[in-house]
Design a protein around this motif. Structure first.
Motif, PDB file in Angstrom:
ATOM      1  N   VAL A 190       0.833  -1.199   0.000  1.00 36.27           N
ATOM      2  CA  VAL A 190       0.000   0.000   0.000  1.00 36.27           C
ATOM      3  C   VAL A 190       0.870   1.252   0.000  1.00 36.27           C
ATOM      4  N   VAL A 191       0.452   2.243  -0.780  1.00 38.35           N
ATOM      5  CA  VAL A 191       1.042   3.574  -0.734  1.00 38.35           C
ATOM      6  C   VAL A 191      -0.014   4.503  -0.142  1.00 38.35           C
ATOM      7  N   VAL A 192       0.339   5.187   0.938  1.00 39.56           N
ATOM      8  CA  VAL A 192      -0.575   6.116   1.603  1.00 39.56           C
ATOM      9  C   VAL A 192      -0.146   7.539   1.251  1.00 39.56           C
ATOM     10  N   TYR A 193      -1.098   8.348   0.814  1.00 37.62           N
ATOM     11  CA  TYR A 193      -0.736   9.722   0.481  1.00 37.62           C
ATOM     12  C   TYR A 193      -1.856  10.672   0.890  1.00 37.62           C
ATOM     13  N   SER A 194      -1.516  11.947   0.933  1.00 32.88           N
ATOM     14  CA  SER A 194      -2.530  12.963   1.173  1.00 32.88           C
ATOM     15  C   SER A 194      -2.095  14.264   0.526  1.00 32.88           C
ATOM     16  N   VAL A 195      -3.060  15.128   0.276  1.00 36.41           N
ATOM     17  CA  VAL A 195      -2.783  16.448  -0.290  1.00 36.41           C
ATOM     18  C   VAL A 195      -3.788  17.428   0.299  1.00 36.41           C
ATOM     19  N   SER A 196      -3.293  18.590   0.748  1.00 42.15           N
ATOM     20  CA  SER A 196      -4.133  19.565   1.440  1.00 42.15           C
ATOM     21  C   SER A 196      -4.156  20.915   0.732  1.00 42.15           C
ATOM     22  N   GLY A 197      -5.231  21.656   0.959  1.00 44.40           N
ATOM     23  CA  GLY A 197      -5.358  23.014   0.429  1.00 44.40           C
ATOM     24  C   GLY A 197      -6.379  23.783   1.235  1.00 44.40           C
ATOM     25  N   TRP A 198      -6.590  25.026   0.866  1.00 37.16           N
ATOM     26  CA  TRP A 198      -7.586  25.846   1.553  1.00 37.16           C
ATOM     27  C   TRP A 198      -8.993  25.511   1.055  1.00 37.16           C
ATOM     28  N   ALA A 199      -9.958  25.571   1.949  1.00 33.00           N
ATOM     29  CA  ALA A 199     -11.342  25.231   1.602  1.00 33.00           C
ATOM     30  C   ALA A 199     -12.027  26.317   0.792  1.00 33.00           C
ATOM     31  N   ASP A 200     -11.445  27.512   0.759  1.00 35.75           N
ATOM     32  CA  ASP A 200     -12.095  28.600   0.017  1.00 35.75           C
ATOM     33  C   ASP A 200     -11.728  28.606  -1.464  1.00 35.75           C
ATOM     34  N   GLY A 201     -10.976  27.617  -1.890  1.00 33.07           N
ATOM     35  CA  GLY A 201     -10.676  27.475  -3.313  1.00 33.07           C
ATOM     36  C   GLY A 201      -9.547  28.346  -3.826  1.00 33.07           C
ATOM     37  N   ARG A 202      -8.770  28.945  -2.947  1.00 37.74           N
ATOM     38  CA  ARG A 202      -7.670  29.792  -3.422  1.00 37.74           C
ATOM     39  C   ARG A 202      -6.589  28.949  -4.100  1.00 37.74           C
ATOM     40  N   THR A 203      -6.009  29.505  -5.147  1.00 41.41           N
ATOM     41  CA  THR A 203      -4.942  28.809  -5.858  1.00 41.41           C
ATOM     42  C   THR A 203      -3.615  29.009  -5.120  1.00 41.41           C
ATOM     43  N   VAL A 204      -2.692  28.095  -5.360  1.00 44.60           N
ATOM     44  CA  VAL A 204      -1.400  28.121  -4.671  1.00 44.60           C
ATOM     45  C   VAL A 204      -0.292  28.142  -5.715  1.00 44.60           C
ATOM     46  N   ASP A 205       0.513  29.194  -5.705  1.00 41.02           N
ATOM     47  CA  ASP A 205       1.594  29.324  -6.676  1.00 41.02           C
ATOM     48  C   ASP A 205       2.823  28.502  -6.311  1.00 41.02           C
ATOM     49  N   GLU A 206       3.077  28.348  -5.017  1.00 41.50           N
ATOM     50  CA  GLU A 206       4.272  27.631  -4.568  1.00 41.50           C
ATOM     51  C   GLU A 206       3.903  26.570  -3.526  1.00 41.50           C
ATOM     52  N   PRO A 207       3.469  25.417  -3.973  1.00 42.43           N
ATOM     53  CA  PRO A 207       3.176  24.332  -3.024  1.00 42.43           C
ATOM     54  C   PRO A 207       4.466  23.901  -2.323  1.00 42.43           C
ATOM     55  N   GLN A 208       4.290  23.283  -1.169  1.00 37.10           N
ATOM     56  CA  GLN A 208       5.445  22.834  -0.392  1.00 37.10           C
ATOM     57  C   GLN A 208       5.113  21.495   0.251  1.00 37.10           C
ATOM     58  N   SER A 209       6.045  20.565   0.189  1.00 42.31           N
ATOM     59  CA  SER A 209       5.798  19.256   0.781  1.00 42.31           C
ATOM     60  C   SER A 209       5.523  19.392   2.269  1.00 42.31           C
TER      61      SER A 209
END
Length: 255
Positions: A190-209
């Motif tokens: 199994v590979v477990v992963y997740s990805v998070s962001g803001w709930a208001d739908g704002r875009t992110v120019d510089e994601p960070q691990s």
């Protein structure tokens, strides 16, 4: 004199026999101990193999609410050891992996194959953030999983922005991804992963691990918002939920 020699010879013969008997007994005890350790080792190895095989079938044998609980408690999961909690807001139908990953991540995961992919999306208690967590059930054996895990560690693939997992659910688009984590298990296929962001739908120019966002002194927007803790904290707890199911199911299969 003749009788004396006979008596001496008799005592010596008895001693030789006694020593030989002790030697044989000692070797038997040592051999038994070694054999016992082998048997214990074999038993442990067999148990690990049973658990690995059992984990492969969990995607269709365990109810979704056990793998992705409707509510997840994250004691000490937030920045500074603050408590977190998450509520499930969407569950994807189990599927293949064709459109679930960006091309480079799909290529990186290709050596272990894709048997089935399960995903769910959660929001935090304040409904400020959203996090998609995934369980990729692979077709690989333990050796292949260990090899992929080593590659992810050695090459720091879990920190590359071109290897981010995709989110799932309405209102969470690819350009809204802020932090992520990927964990290749070695005791389960199994590979477990997740990805998070803001709930208001704002875009992110510089994601960070998540690993980088959680580092002391990190000043990026995802780090300051605690999104690294959101991704890592929820992924860890879903991984724990998965592991809780492996033991009982392995025992049931073996009986």
């Amino acid at each position: 004199m003749h009788d004396e020699r006979r008596r001496f010879g008799g005592r010596g013969g008895a001693r030789v026999v006694a020593v030989a008997a002790c030697l044989v007994l000692g070797l038997g005890l040592v051999g038994g101990a070694v054999t016992g350790s082998w048997l214990v080792g074999d038993s442990e190895a067999a148990g690990a193999r049973d658990s690995f095989v059992a984990a492969r079938s969990l995607w269709h044998s365990v109810p979704v609410d056990r793998l992705f609980p409707t509510r997840v408690a994250g004691q000490g999961a937030g920045p500074g050891g603050a408590d977190r909690s998450w509520t499930r807001i969407a569950v994807a139908p189990d599927s293949g992996c064709r459109d679930a990953f960006d091309p480079l991540l799909r290529k990186a995961l290709a050596p272990v194959g894709c048997q089935r992919l399960l995903r769910a999306t959660y929001t935090d208690a304040t409904r400020t953030y959203v996090t998609t967590v995934g369980l990729l059930f692979t077709k690989a054996d333990a050796t292949a999983m260990a090899s992929l895990a080593k590659r992810f560690t050695d090459e720091e693939l879990d920190r590359r922005t071109d290897l981010m997992p995709r989110p799932y659910g309405p209102g969470f688009a690819n350009d809204e991804r802020a932090t992520w984590t990927v964990s290749v298990l070695t005791d389960a296929p199994v590979v477990v992963y997740s990805v998070s962001g803001w709930a208001d739908g704002r875009t992110v120019d510089e994601p960070q691990s998540a690993a980088e966002a959680m580092e002391s002194g990190a000043t990026t927007a995802p780090a300051q918002a605690g999104l690294g803790h959101e991704a890592k904290g929820l992924a860890d707890r879903i991984e724990r939920a998965l592991r809780k199911q492996v033991g009982p199911y392995a025992t049931e299969q073996a009986s």
